[in-house]
Design a protein around this motif. Structure first.
Motif, PDB file in Angstrom:
ATOM      1  N   VAL A 241       7.036 -10.269  -7.966  1.00 24.20           N
ATOM      2  CA  VAL A 241       7.315  -8.916  -7.465  1.00 24.20           C
ATOM      3  C   VAL A 241       5.994  -8.253  -7.054  1.00 24.20           C
ATOM      4  CG1 VAL A 241       8.479  -6.737  -8.026  1.00 24.20           C
ATOM      5  CG2 VAL A 241       9.082  -8.800  -9.244  1.00 24.20           C
ATOM      6  N   PRO A 242       5.981  -7.551  -5.907  1.00 26.99           N
ATOM      7  CA  PRO A 242       4.761  -6.820  -5.544  1.00 26.99           C
ATOM      8  C   PRO A 242       4.346  -5.862  -6.661  1.00 26.99           C
ATOM      9  CG  PRO A 242       6.325  -6.802  -3.719  1.00 26.99           C
ATOM     10  CD  PRO A 242       7.040  -7.398  -4.896  1.00 26.99           C
ATOM     11  N   VAL A 243       3.051  -5.797  -6.919  1.00 26.50           N
ATOM     12  CA  VAL A 243       2.551  -4.965  -8.016  1.00 26.50           C
ATOM     13  C   VAL A 243       2.227  -3.569  -7.486  1.00 26.50           C
ATOM     14  CG1 VAL A 243       0.653  -4.713  -9.686  1.00 26.50           C
ATOM     15  CG2 VAL A 243       1.554  -6.998  -9.112  1.00 26.50           C
ATOM     16  N   VAL A 244       2.688  -2.555  -8.197  1.00 28.15           N
ATOM     17  CA  VAL A 244       2.351  -1.171  -7.793  1.00 28.15           C
ATOM     18  C   VAL A 244       0.884  -0.941  -8.142  1.00 28.15           C
ATOM     19  CG1 VAL A 244       2.829   1.291  -8.102  1.00 28.15           C
ATOM     20  CG2 VAL A 244       4.697  -0.369  -8.268  1.00 28.15           C
ATOM     21  N   GLU A 245       0.065  -0.847  -7.113  1.00 27.28           N
ATOM     22  CA  GLU A 245      -1.358  -0.635  -7.373  1.00 27.28           C
ATOM     23  C   GLU A 245      -1.676   0.853  -7.459  1.00 27.28           C
ATOM     24  OE1 GLU A 245      -4.603  -3.295  -5.692  1.00 27.28           O
ATOM     25  OE2 GLU A 245      -4.770  -1.501  -4.465  1.00 27.28           O
ATOM     26  N   ARG A 246      -0.989   1.626  -6.616  1.00 30.05           N
ATOM     27  CA  ARG A 246      -1.168   3.082  -6.636  1.00 30.05           C
ATOM     28  C   ARG A 246       0.155   3.738  -6.325  1.00 30.05           C
ATOM     29  NH1 ARG A 246      -5.427   2.542  -3.311  1.00 30.05           N
ATOM     30  NH2 ARG A 246      -4.474   3.639  -1.555  1.00 30.05           N
ATOM     31  N   ARG A 247       0.350   4.904  -6.888  1.00 33.05           N
ATOM     32  CA  ARG A 247       1.540   5.681  -6.597  1.00 33.05           C
ATOM     33  C   ARG A 247       1.074   7.122  -6.457  1.00 33.05           C
ATOM     34  NH1 ARG A 247       7.007   5.519 -10.369  1.00 33.05           N
ATOM     35  NH2 ARG A 247       8.055   7.230  -9.332  1.00 33.05           N
TER      36      ARG A 247
ATOM     37  N   PHE B  66       1.417  -1.371  -2.649  1.00 37.60           N
ATOM     38  CA  PHE B  66       1.750  -2.601  -3.363  1.00 37.60           C
ATOM     39  C   PHE B  66       0.699  -3.662  -3.088  1.00 37.60           C
ATOM     40  CE2 PHE B  66       6.083  -0.824  -2.707  1.00 37.60           C
ATOM     41  CZ  PHE B  66       6.446  -0.716  -4.041  1.00 37.60           C
ATOM     42  N   ARG B  67       0.327  -4.387  -4.123  1.00 36.59           N
ATOM     43  CA  ARG B  67      -0.557  -5.547  -3.941  1.00 36.59           C
ATOM     44  C   ARG B  67       0.298  -6.800  -3.991  1.00 36.59           C
ATOM     45  NH1 ARG B  67      -3.534  -5.049  -8.075  1.00 36.59           N
ATOM     46  NH2 ARG B  67      -2.844  -6.906  -9.170  1.00 36.59           N
ATOM     47  N   LEU B  68       0.151  -7.627  -2.965  1.00 34.70           N
ATOM     48  CA  LEU B  68       0.943  -8.853  -2.868  1.00 34.70           C
ATOM     49  C   LEU B  68       0.195 -10.022  -3.505  1.00 34.70           C
ATOM     50  CD1 LEU B  68       2.058  -8.286   0.849  1.00 34.70           C
ATOM     51  CD2 LEU B  68       3.216  -7.561  -1.260  1.00 34.70           C
ATOM     52  N   GLY B  69       0.881 -11.149  -3.598  1.00 33.31           N
ATOM     53  CA  GLY B  69       0.329 -12.310  -4.294  1.00 33.31           C
ATOM     54  C   GLY B  69      -1.042 -12.741  -3.798  1.00 33.31           C
ATOM     55  N   ASP B  70      -1.304 -12.615  -2.485  1.00 35.37           N
ATOM     56  CA  ASP B  70      -2.595 -13.059  -1.933  1.00 35.37           C
ATOM     57  C   ASP B  70      -3.619 -11.928  -1.861  1.00 35.37           C
ATOM     58  OD1 ASP B  70      -1.514 -11.493   0.031  1.00 35.37           O
ATOM     59  OD2 ASP B  70      -1.769 -12.936   1.663  1.00 35.37           O
ATOM     60  N   GLY B  71      -3.293 -10.790  -2.490  1.00 39.87           N
ATOM     61  CA  GLY B  71      -4.240  -9.666  -2.501  1.00 39.87           C
ATOM     62  C   GLY B  71      -4.023  -8.703  -1.354  1.00 39.87           C
TER      63      GLY B  71
END
Ligand code: SF4
Length: 344
Positions: free
Chosen positions: A65-71, A83-88
């Motif tokens: 799952v995409p990681v919430v980096e900022r909200r 969102f930060r994806l698997g490859d950054g």
């Protein structure tokens, strides 16, 4: 061997995966239920699956799952997710409350290759397409970060990128969003926005999806539209509107035409009259979007009287036209403002 992201698979494909692991097909329904109903993405926590199946599955698949980096909350109640994806790589979604609606605007590409002159995302260029799971993962990830009383009711494909230029993952994500076993949203609550990619509109018209369509028009002559949107060189206004006329809209729905108002470029009374003429015979509504400024844009927003006069000209001709004061302007989340450093 790289792991299959279960978010990339339709429920029927998870059934096939179960069969290939020697498990009964109904296990797929349990997995889908864990992911989309309960928001559980750790295979080990899927308690009603036999331990051996969980172990075998973990060797073949994961739930990425995409990681919430900022909200970032806006003063108007909307929120921007980065969102930060698997490859950054990073993409953005915007959550917009409106009465009892809660709409999530999702991205389909990292950046965008269409280079619309007024768009900050276009200035990034295209980095890559998103996968199916990276598109639906934005919905899942945003939903998981909400309180139990909040629920996403509508989805618009209007974030970074052109959905129809990433056709298969976009269509598969639409199937997941409308699948009763997965997200279970009504197709009437989903809108796909396009820059005017006629070939994609025609393909989408042949799918059995019946989603709403929003078309970025932004000009009434090919000369101005080509200047603003290079896509017009391949698909001019006449071809675009012909494809729109053929598109099977959901019952009682109207096609949305997006029209960004740029001072002195496309906002004259003649433009408004021509816009009404062009859309004659199409069940249409127009979203007028006063330009959202960004540094170095080279365009500016028309004055309020000029915006309202443009709208009035349309209304007098029987065209439904609303001025959309973009949400999230103060957090760089408004239309045409989405941009992000693409890799970590
Ligand atoms: S307006 Fe849409 S299609 Fe055009 S550059 Fe921006 S994101 Fe791409």
């Amino acid at each position: 061997m790289s792991l299959t992201n279960l978010l990339d698979l339709l429920p029927a494909e998870i059934e096939s995966l179960m069969e290939s692991l020697g498990a009964p097909r109904y296990r797929a329904r349990q997995i889908v239920d864990w992911i989309y109903r309960k928001g559980v993405t750790d295979l080990d926590r899927m308690a009603n699956l036999p331990r051996e199946l969980r172990l075998a599955l973990a060797e073949r698949a994961c739930v990425d799952v995409p990681v919430v980096e900022r909200r970032t909350p806006s003063q108007d109640g909307s929120q921007k997710f980065v969102f930060r994806l698997g490859d950054g790589a990073r993409v953005q979604s915007v959550l917009m409350p409106d009465g009892d609606r809660l709409t999530l605007c999702v991205s389909t590409q990292v950046g965008c290759g269409f280079g619309c002159a007024f768009c900050l995302t276009g200035a990034m260029g295209l980095e890559r397409n998103l996968t199916t799971g990276e598109i639906t993962g934005q919905v899942l990830s945003a939903a998981r970060s909400m309180t139990t009383s909040e629920r996403i009711t509508h989805i618009v494909y209007m974030g970074m990128g052109e959905p129809l230029a990433n056709y298969q993952p976009t269509v598969r994500s639409l199937r997941l969003l409308t699948d009763p076993l997965a997200f279970g949203l009504s197709s009437r609550r989903i809108t796909v926005s396009t820059v005017g990619l006629v070939s994609g509109i025609e393909k989408l018209a042949r799918e059995d999806l019946r989603v709403n369509l929003a078309v970025s028009l932004h000009a009434t002559s090919n000369r101005t539209r080509s200047r603003l949107m290079p896509v017009n060189n391949g698909f001019p206004i006449e071809a675009l509107l012909a494809a729109c006329r053929r598109f099977p809209l959901p019952f009682r729905q109207r096609m949305t035409f997006e029209y960004v108002l740029l001072d002195g470029v496309n906002d004259s009374p003649e433009d408004a009259r021509e816009l009404a003429r062009l859309l004659r015979g199409i069940r249409a509504k127009i979203n007028l979007i006063p330009f959202n400024d960004w540094h170095g844009a080279g365009f500016s927003r028309p004055s309020l009287p000029r915006i309202l006069a443009f709208q009035q000209t349309l209304l007098e001709r029987g065209v439904t036209a609303t001025v959309r004061w973009s949400k999230g302007e103060d957090i760089g989340a408004a239309c045409g403002q989405l941009s992000e450093a693409v890799v970590a």
